[in-house]
Each structure stands twice: as C-alpha cells, then as structure tokens.
Design an enzyme around this catalytic site. Structure first.
Site, PDB file in Angstrom:
ATOM      1  N   HIS A 170       0.956  -1.194   0.102  1.00 39.84           N
ATOM      2  CA  HIS A 170       0.006  -0.114  -0.082  1.00 39.84           C
ATOM      3  C   HIS A 170       0.859   1.286  -0.069  1.00 39.84           C
ATOM      4  O   HIS A 170       1.283   1.597   0.907  1.00 39.84           O
ATOM      5  CB  HIS A 170      -0.785  -0.006   1.357  1.00 39.84           C
ATOM      6  CG  HIS A 170      -1.877  -1.186   1.299  1.00 39.84           C
ATOM      7  ND1 HIS A 170      -3.046  -0.945   0.855  1.00 39.84           N
ATOM      8  CD2 HIS A 170      -1.558  -2.393   2.071  1.00 39.84           C
ATOM      9  CE1 HIS A 170      -3.516  -2.343   1.419  1.00 39.84           C
ATOM     10  NE2 HIS A 170      -2.639  -2.998   1.867  1.00 39.84           N
ATOM     11  N   HIS A 204      -2.706 -12.657   3.004  1.00 37.50           N
ATOM     12  CA  HIS A 204      -1.926 -12.377   4.557  1.00 37.50           C
ATOM     13  C   HIS A 204      -3.098 -13.396   5.575  1.00 37.50           C
ATOM     14  O   HIS A 204      -3.747 -12.818   6.479  1.00 37.50           O
ATOM     15  CB  HIS A 204      -2.211 -11.141   5.072  1.00 37.50           C
ATOM     16  CG  HIS A 204      -3.494 -10.264   4.844  1.00 37.50           C
ATOM     17  ND1 HIS A 204      -4.925 -10.662   4.935  1.00 37.50           N
ATOM     18  CD2 HIS A 204      -3.633  -8.919   4.509  1.00 37.50           C
ATOM     19  CE1 HIS A 204      -5.588  -9.782   4.637  1.00 37.50           C
ATOM     20  NE2 HIS A 204      -4.892  -8.693   4.364  1.00 37.50           N
ATOM     21  N   ASP A 261       2.365  -7.072   2.766  1.00 36.44           N
ATOM     22  CA  ASP A 261       1.266  -6.058   3.072  1.00 36.44           C
ATOM     23  C   ASP A 261       1.648  -4.727   3.775  1.00 36.44           C
ATOM     24  O   ASP A 261       1.356  -4.276   4.882  1.00 36.44           O
ATOM     25  CB  ASP A 261       0.213  -6.797   4.052  1.00 36.44           C
ATOM     26  CG  ASP A 261      -0.890  -6.089   4.353  1.00 36.44           C
ATOM     27  OD1 ASP A 261      -1.314  -5.209   3.399  1.00 36.44           O
ATOM     28  OD2 ASP A 261      -1.910  -6.295   5.261  1.00 36.44           O
TER      29      ASP A 261
HETATM   30  C1  NCD Z   1      -4.059  -2.147   5.379  1.00 34.97           C
HETATM   31  C2  NCD Z   1      -4.028  -0.602   5.056  1.00 34.97           C
HETATM   32  O1  NCD Z   1      -3.442   0.083   6.008  1.00 34.97           O
HETATM   33  O2  NCD Z   1      -4.312  -0.159   3.867  1.00 34.97           O
HETATM   34  N1  NCD Z   1      -4.230  -2.366   6.748  1.00 34.97           N
HETATM   35  C3  NCD Z   1      -3.926  -3.556   7.215  1.00 34.97           C
HETATM   36  O3  NCD Z   1      -4.006  -3.474   8.506  1.00 34.97           O
HETATM   37  N2  NCD Z   1      -3.424  -4.517   6.775  1.00 34.97           N
HETATM   38  C4  NCD Z   1      -5.347  -2.860   4.701  1.00 34.97           C
HETATM   39  C5  NCD Z   1      -5.385  -4.139   4.462  1.00 34.97           C
HETATM   40  O4  NCD Z   1      -4.536  -4.779   3.831  1.00 34.97           O
HETATM   41  O5  NCD Z   1      -6.176  -4.876   5.098  1.00 34.97           O
HETATM   42 ZN    ZN Z   2      -3.270  -4.876   2.517  1.00 40.33          ZN
HETATM   43 ZN    ZN Z   3      -5.732  -6.846   3.846  1.00 38.37          ZN
END
Ligand code: NCD
Ligand code: ZN
Ligand code: ZN
Length: 427
Positions: free
Chosen positions: A57, A225, A295
C-alpha cells in the site's frame, strides 16, 4: 552480450558458481564461463533472484504524508524487491480505468522499482471488470472492513471471480467475514482485544465462502495475509487455482510478546498467538504456503499513537521482508529453496511476469548478498516515509547490490539511479 555477472548463483533450485549473461535487460544465458562487454565477478557472494512483493500500500494518491511512490519504491529497492504490486485503497480508490491510468502515470515518474497495480472490485463496478482487467494486473476484493477498504457483498463473490476469469487476471481477497466482525466488535484497548474482537473464526468463514465460490478452474484466486491456524487448516486442501500468502508480521510476531496498549502492532487481520505464529512459520518452511507478501501498510507514528481503538491498522514491511528471511535462511531456520520459492518464484507466477527466477528469458533482476553482513534493523536506516518498523533491532541481512533489468540500482548499499526508472509491468 552487454554484461556478465559471476558469483554463487541460485539457479534450478541450488547454488553453483556460474555466470549470468545479460542483453537488453534480460537473462540470455547461464553458463560456467561467459564473456561479455562488461564482467562483474562477485566471487563467493550469493546471487539470488530479486523479490516480488505482491501486496503493498504505497498510499499515493491521497495519503502521501504516510508514503508515496518515491519513498515506498526506494524502501522496496533497499529491501531487494524489484517489483511491487500496489493495492487499490488509496484516495481516490483505484476502481476505474481513469484511476488506474492516473496511478500508472504518477508511479512511472517516481518509482525506483518496477510495479503493477490492482483494480478494486466494488459492488458498483462489477460491470467494468472486463475493461479494468485489460489495464490492471489483477483485482482486489475486501470481504471485511479494514483501513480505507472497499467492502464487497459476499453474495457476489462467484460473479466477480467468473468475470475476473474472463478478463484473465487473478483476484486477491482480504478474508475476514464482515458479519462475523460486526458480531464480535467491541471497544478495543490493546492488541489482545484486537485479536479477540477479530477472531480466527471470521477469517475461516470468509475463506470458506471464497473456496465455495471459485470452483470454476479458470480464475486464479489468491487469499491474502492468512493469520490464523483455522484459516491455514482450511487452505491445506485448496484447489489448484487457489493460492495464499503469509506476511512476515504474522509469521514472526505474536500477541503475547507484543501485547502493549500501543496501536503500533495493530494490523488487520490481527497478529495472533504464538501457536498461530508457529503454524504459519512452519507452513513457509514446509511448503504449504505459496507466497510471502509484506502487506506494507505504513501509517505515521502520530497516527499510531492515538487511542488504541482509533489507531489505524497496518504495519510497514516491504524493506525488511527479504532481509529478515535471508538471516533466517543463513541460520538454517528455513531453506534457500523455500525462501526463493515464496519470495520470488511464486509471486512472479501468480502475477504472470518474467521475474523471480534466474533463468533464460527472465528479467535480469537479482540481488548480491554477503552473508557476513548481519545487521540490526534500525528505523533510522529505513526508507519508508512512516519512519518506524515493527522489527526494530531484529537481525537481518540486506542486499549489497541490486540489479533491475541488468542495471545496478543499488551498489554497496547506496542508490545509484534517479527516481522514475521503474516501469509499469504491463497488464
Ligand atoms: C491495510 C492498510 O492500511 O491499507 N491495513 C492492514 O491492517 N493490513 C489494509 C489491509 O490490507 O487490510
Ligand atoms: Zn493489505
Ligand atoms: Zn488486507
């Protein structure tokens, strides 16, 4: 041949001292002895495929105070990752052809590594899936509420999977069942609450729903995940078109150790018990899991410092993933075969790109590793804009040199190129 790189190469599942011949950014030959215009001999240092991170992200557009394409991709490069795939929960969310075009243009001008993009599938844009498939590398569906997500109606999973199949692109799922999450929801004050109020059963129900809806063999389906032994157990007998990923934080951290009331380790799905962690780590070790994905979900320290219940969920990880596991491979806690499979081969296969292998016809993306270079991870040495890591002081081995398309983008731990060198990896 433009360039020959020599060293202890990981090739066909083992190490051998050999040469990689590179022309126009591609691997053209691998042989004991090769001659080229330029010859780089790394002697006994390891030469491994660069990693492919199928799940980041980068927060750009819309939340560039947390990360942007420049800082996120620089972090990836220093972590030995030559290609990242960015999730659609930006602002605006990446759900239309125009959103994807805009993100490609912006990323192209800033990225240090190659990249691909996912389009989010929502209840509103199902009719556009075919169009979106032509321009993106795959789709993302959120089945439970998480940071800035695009919640999707679980009754429509089959329809979405079938449409993605027609578009010929994989669908990735965030599996936590929204009804189940709502049932368990309560005010949270620490990490232990976060685990109890987003229990493994919600993940299990959600994965079950996806497995029931993807019986058609044509679509590649990936469960992101996986965090619980319940989820893991279900996926042991998955059909051939289904893969799943595990993150470094779920396989290395557990709630008992990091139970404080700080929101720092708050992430969705939650970090769970030592037992879950061990099961996940073992599945990386023994070959049950397909891929490791970071992630990478950066939030600033200021945001994380809020009251636990309000703090955003997510932890950074793109820079530390490969180095953490290289250290574990050195210590023989995981084999190099497994490491390369989950970090390079399988994510490359999932996204159908010529990366993740030192093999003829593949992109000349690899890392040079000196196993003597053990260091401790320190936030101040990392490159994400968020400025912290859940793995502070963990031992790791960072790559000394990183090649992308046969070009040294990092040499002796220093960046050699300017932003904007990364390419969109076609759709
Ligand atoms: C992710 C985010 O912050 O974009 N957050 C997380 O806790 N993993 C979103 C996600 O992948 O669920
Ligand atoms: Zn994610
Ligand atoms: Zn996610």
């Amino acid at each position: 041949m433009d360039l020959v790189v020599e060293g202890k190469i990981f090739h066909k599942g083992m190490f051998e001292n050999a040469c990689i011949g590179i022309s126009e950014g591609k691997i053209v030959e691998i042989k004991k002895i090769l001659k080229g215009e330029e010859h780089l001999d790394f002697k006994n240092k390891l030469i491994l495929p660069a990693g492919v991170d199928a799940h980041v992200h980068f927060r750009d557009p819309g939340m560039m105070h947390k990360e942007d394409w420049k800082t996120g991709s620089l972090a990836a490069a220093f972590g030995g990752i030559s290609c990242v795939f960015d999730m659609p929960n930006t602002i605006p969310q990446t759900t239309t052809v125009q959103d994807i075009k805009d993100k490609i243009a912006s990323a192209k001008s800033k990225s240090y590594v190659d990249f691909g993009l996912y389009a989010g599938i929502t209840n509103e844009n199902l009719n556009d899936v075919e169009k979106l498939g032509k321009i993106s590398n795959g789709f993302k569906i959120y089945l439970g509420n998480t940071t800035l997500s695009l919640l999707f109606d679980k009754k429509k999973i089959r329809e979405a999977v079938d449409l993605a199949g027609i578009a010929g692109k994989p669908v990735l799922f965030h599996c936590e069942d929204e009804e189940c999450l709502i049932q368990h929801k309560s005010r949270e004050t620490n990490l232990f609450d976060h685990m109890r109020f987003r229990p493994g059963i919600c993940e299990e129900i959600s994965i079950k729903n996806v497995l029931q809806s993807c019986s058609g063999p044509s679509t590649k389906v990936h469960i992101c995940h996986v965090s619980s032994c319940e989820g893991l157990e279900l996926l042991k007998n998955r059909p051939g078109n289904v893969s799943f990923g595990i993150t470094p934080h779920h396989s290395l951290l557990n709630v008992e150790k990091n139970m404080g009331s700080s929101g720092l380790f708050k992430v969705n799905p939650p970090i769970r018990t030592g037992f879950d962690k061990e099961s996940l780590f073992n599945s990386i070790k023994n070959g049950t899991v397909d891929i490791l994905e970071s992630d990478h979900a950066p939030h600033t320290l200021e945001e994380k410092d809020k009251d636990f219940d309000e703090a955003p969920a997510g932890v950074p990880g793109v820079e530390t993933m490969y180095p953490l596991f290289l250290f574990l491979a050195k210590k023989e806690l995981i084999s190099y075969q497994r490491l390369i499979s989950v970090m390079c081969n399988k994510p490359g296969d999932l996204l159908n790109i010529p990366k993740g292998r030192i093999m003829q016809g593949y992109d000349a993306d690899f890392i040079v590793v000196d196993l003597k270079d053990e260091t401790k991870i320190k936030s101040e040495n990392l490159h994400s804009k968020c400025g912290w890591t859940p793995f502070e002081d963990w031992p790791a081995i960072f790559p000394q040199t990183v090649f992308i398309h046969g070009e040294k983008i990092i040499q002796d731990y220093e960046i050699q190129v300017k932003k904007g060198i990364g390419e969109f990896i076609g759709a």
